[in-house]
Design an enzyme around this catalytic site. Structure first.
Site, short mmCIF file in Angstrom:
data_model
loop_
_atom_site.label_atom_id
_atom_site.label_comp_id
_atom_site.label_asym_id
_atom_site.label_seq_id
_atom_site.Cartn_x
_atom_site.Cartn_y
_atom_site.Cartn_z
N SER A 51 -1.14 -6.66 -5.20
CA SER A 51 -0.97 -7.70 -6.21
C SER A 51 -0.41 -7.17 -7.53
CB SER A 51 -2.29 -8.42 -6.47
OG SER A 51 -3.23 -7.56 -7.10
N LYS A 92 -5.66 -6.43 -12.89
CA LYS A 92 -4.61 -7.37 -13.30
C LYS A 92 -4.09 -6.98 -14.68
CE LYS A 92 -5.46 -9.87 -9.61
NZ LYS A 92 -4.57 -9.78 -8.44
#
Length: 247
Positions: A51, A92
């Site tokens: 991701s 993230k």
């Protein structure tokens, strides 16, 4: 003359031994100190997904500096936990902080406070258009986070309908990623696209810690090697030679 030479060699040998011992001691202090410093400041993690590709890919080992969530800035890659997202460590990128208005997209770019952000860390050939974000004002004390691989990241955009519109409290941040150590990709690139919005976070002390470890190891190895090398060279210097005969 031979006695004077012997005493001189002996003096040099004692001085060399003292210096080598000092080098080993200093090397041990630097190496152990750097190791302990790193253990206190940094936490290693293994990233299980893509991701954050290409910045961080599946299986990469990262070092993240333990920080207070209040110190996190736009562009930082952070490790955090959020109960509504599964409460396991996630990695993230922070794209907006409390008080910011974030949206996507304008001319294929993410906007924060109306400014288009140049996201050089996105996969080659990909732009921010893969992420549709309605205009959201981030509540105070919270963060809006996205993965660099926008097409497959379960980030704030996957939780827009929840309380807080996908934002995460600053207090949920455990650490800020400084480097990918395996494979040895090194320090993360600076997210310069966010400079127009304010100051970026400063890198952690990883380079200083690495320098302390390397210098310490070299001093230990060099100091430990002095004795055998000096003994071998000294032995060669003292090899008796047969005097030349005259007549």
């Amino acid at each position: 003359m031979s006695g004077t030479t012997g005493r001189t060699d002996e003096g040099r040998g004692r001085l060399g031994s003292k210096l080598s011992g000092l080098a080993v001691a200093l090397g041990c202090v630097l190496f152990l100190g750097g190791f302990l410093w790193g253990a206190v400041v940094y936490q290693p993690y293994t990233v299980p997904t893509d991701s954050m590709s290409p910045t961080i890919t599946s299986g990469d080992r990262i070092l993240a500096q333990r920080v207070d969530g209040a110190d996190v800035q736009r562009g930082d890659v952070v490790v955090f936990r959020e109960e509504a997202w599964g409460n396991s460590p996630m990695v993230k990128r922070v794209v907006a902080v409390g008080g910011d208005t974030v949206a996507c997209c304008t001319d294929g770019k993410l906007t924060v406070n109306g400014k288009k952000i140049d996201e050089a860390y996105l996969p080659k050939g990909q732009d921010a258009e893969l992420t549709g974000i309605p205009e959201i004002t981030v509540p105070k004390g919270r963060l809006f986070l996205l993965g660099d691989e926008r097409s497959g990241s379960l980030d704030s955009t996957a939780h827009l309908a929840e309380a807080g519109q996908g934002t995460v409290p600053r207090g949920n941040v455990d650490a800020r990623v400084d480097a990918v150590v395996w494979p040895m990709d090194g320090m993360l690139a600076r997210p310069t696209g966010f400079e127009k919005l304010g100051a970026l976070s400063s890198p952690g002390p990883l380079r200083l810690i690495t320098a302390a470890l390397v210098v310490g190891m070299l001093l230990v190895l060099g100091g430990a090697a002095y004795g055998p090398v000096a003994k071998r060279l000294g032995g060669r210097d003292r090899t008796p030679t047969e005097p030349a005969r005259v007549g």
